[in-house]
Enzyme design. Structure first.
Site, PDB file in Angstrom:
ATOM      1  N   ALA A   3       0.763  -1.271  -0.255  1.00 36.14           N
ATOM      2  CA  ALA A   3       0.152   0.127   0.089  1.00 36.14           C
ATOM      3  C   ALA A   3       0.659   1.240  -0.047  1.00 36.14           C
ATOM      4  O   ALA A   3       0.126   2.242  -0.072  1.00 36.14           O
ATOM      5  CB  ALA A   3      -1.092   0.289   1.398  1.00 36.14           C
ATOM      6  N   TYR A  17       6.244 -14.472 -13.693  1.00 36.27           N
ATOM      7  CA  TYR A  17       5.036 -13.792 -13.703  1.00 36.27           C
ATOM      8  C   TYR A  17       3.953 -13.992 -13.733  1.00 36.27           C
ATOM      9  O   TYR A  17       2.789 -13.732 -12.532  1.00 36.27           O
ATOM     10  CB  TYR A  17       5.494 -12.218 -13.660  1.00 36.27           C
ATOM     11  CG  TYR A  17       4.022 -11.110 -13.385  1.00 36.27           C
ATOM     12  CD1 TYR A  17       4.125 -10.260 -12.439  1.00 36.27           C
ATOM     13  CD2 TYR A  17       3.228 -10.106 -14.420  1.00 36.27           C
ATOM     14  CE1 TYR A  17       3.301  -9.030 -12.024  1.00 36.27           C
ATOM     15  CE2 TYR A  17       2.407  -9.204 -13.907  1.00 36.27           C
ATOM     16  CZ  TYR A  17       2.858  -9.208 -12.738  1.00 36.27           C
ATOM     17  OH  TYR A  17       1.506  -7.516 -12.616  1.00 36.27           O
TER      18      TYR A  17
END
Ligand SMILES: NC(=O)c1ccc[n+]([C@@H]2O[C@H](COP(=O)([O-])OP(=O)(O)OC[C@H]3O[C@@H](n4cnc5c(N)ncnc54)[C@H](OP(=O)(O)O)[C@@H]3O)[C@@H](O)[C@H]2O)c1
Length: 277
Positions: free
Chosen positions: A24, A166
């Protein structure tokens, strides 16, 4: 203090709820934390960069919500356990979990990927998501309430060159989301994922800083602009809140139409070739 905020103290679809957002400190995760707070939630912000997390938490408090900064490297299981315990003690039970921390980490052709590199990408993206879901999903199931939103990637829908580890890890997130939604559904816990693409964050500065590359990227995006972190955050708020109360297990692409269209150049040719009726 472990007191729960009451709906009378805040308004919005997430009033009285506690949210935890990983990664965050910036980009999509920071936007999610702020929009969740705007929707009424108190928010724990997790990541490694404490100064950046402090800035985000100050913005959350300015919205009148409680914010808790917790340093956590999500690739270290002990830190995940400690962070979740701290959040539960200091903020209260977690109602909304956003597994956002992640990234490709490096670029390499599949033939050149080393097992250590593969493992690092999986630790960051997939294993961390699993561990947070397990640690906080149990309490949600016991309380028979809660929502989990996992951040996948459009790389799941359209394999990207040079970042196969990924894409594989994010594909795992998508499967984990669907399976967990089926397992936790009867307990009233909803689990969904979002698949962003072409969002203007640090991950994409190589594209956004180069006009030629940026234009080439937008060639693939019918909405013809870069996405903003808020474009993802608004969808996350929707999926995390009762506004989406009968939705679970889905993956929502947030990509300006990339995954369902053709390149701009092709679209132009086809439009020109379309016969008049
Ligand atoms: N931007 C896009 O177009 C796009 C497309 C598809 C998917 N995504 C996904 O969206 C998510 C957010 O990406 P973003 O674009 O916002 O990238 P970003 O700006 O680079 O943000 C990545 C966030 O992840 C955190 N993070 C990275 N490694 C971490 C670790 N080991 N432990 C804890 N936190 C860690 C970072 O915080 P610290 O450095 O402070 O730890 C940062 O807050 C990622 O999962 C990414 O794969 C983004």
């Amino acid at each position: 203090m472990n007191t729960r905020t009451t709906a009378s103290q805040s308004s919005g679809p997430l009033a009285g709820r506690n949210a935890l957002v990983t990664g965050a400190s910036r980009g999509i995760g920071a936007a999610c934390a702020l929009r969740l707070a705007e929707a009424g939630a108190d928010v724990a912000v997790l990541g490694r960069s404490l100064p950046d997390l402090d800035k985000v938490s100050a913005q959350i408090r300015a919205l009148g919500r409680r914010a808790l900064v917790v340093g956590c490297d999500v690739t270290v299981p002990e830190q995940i356990e400690a962070a979740c315990t701290r959040v539960e003690n200091d903020l209260g039970p977690v109602d909304v979990l956003v597994n956002n921390a992640g990234g490709p980490r490096f670029q390499a052709a599949i033939m050149d990927v080393r097992p250590e590199g593969w493992q690092k990408v999986f630790d960051l993206n997939l294993t961390s998501t699993l561990l947070f879901c397990q640690r906080l999903g149990r309490g949600m199931a016991e309380r028979r309430t809660g929502t989990i939103v996992n951040v996948s990637s459009i790389a799941v829908h359209a394999p990207w060159p040079a970042i196969a580890p990924y894409g594989a890890a994010k594909s795992g997130i998508r499967h984990l989301t669907q399976a967990l939604a089926a397992e936790l559904g009867p307990s009233g816990v909803r689990v969904t994922s979002v698949s962003p693409a072409w969002i203007d964050t640090d991950i994409n500065t190589a594209y956004t800083r180069d006009p030629e590359l940026s234009d080439a990227a937008l060639d693939l995006v019918p909405l013809d602009r870069w996405g903003e972190p808020d474009d993802v955050a608004h969808a996350v708020v929707f999926l995390a809140s009762p506004l989406s109360g009968f939705i679970t297990g889905i993956d929502l692409p947030i990509d300006g139409g990339f995954s369902v269209s053709m390149p701009r150049s092709t679209r132009r040719i086809l439009n020109r070739a379309a016969p008049a009726t």
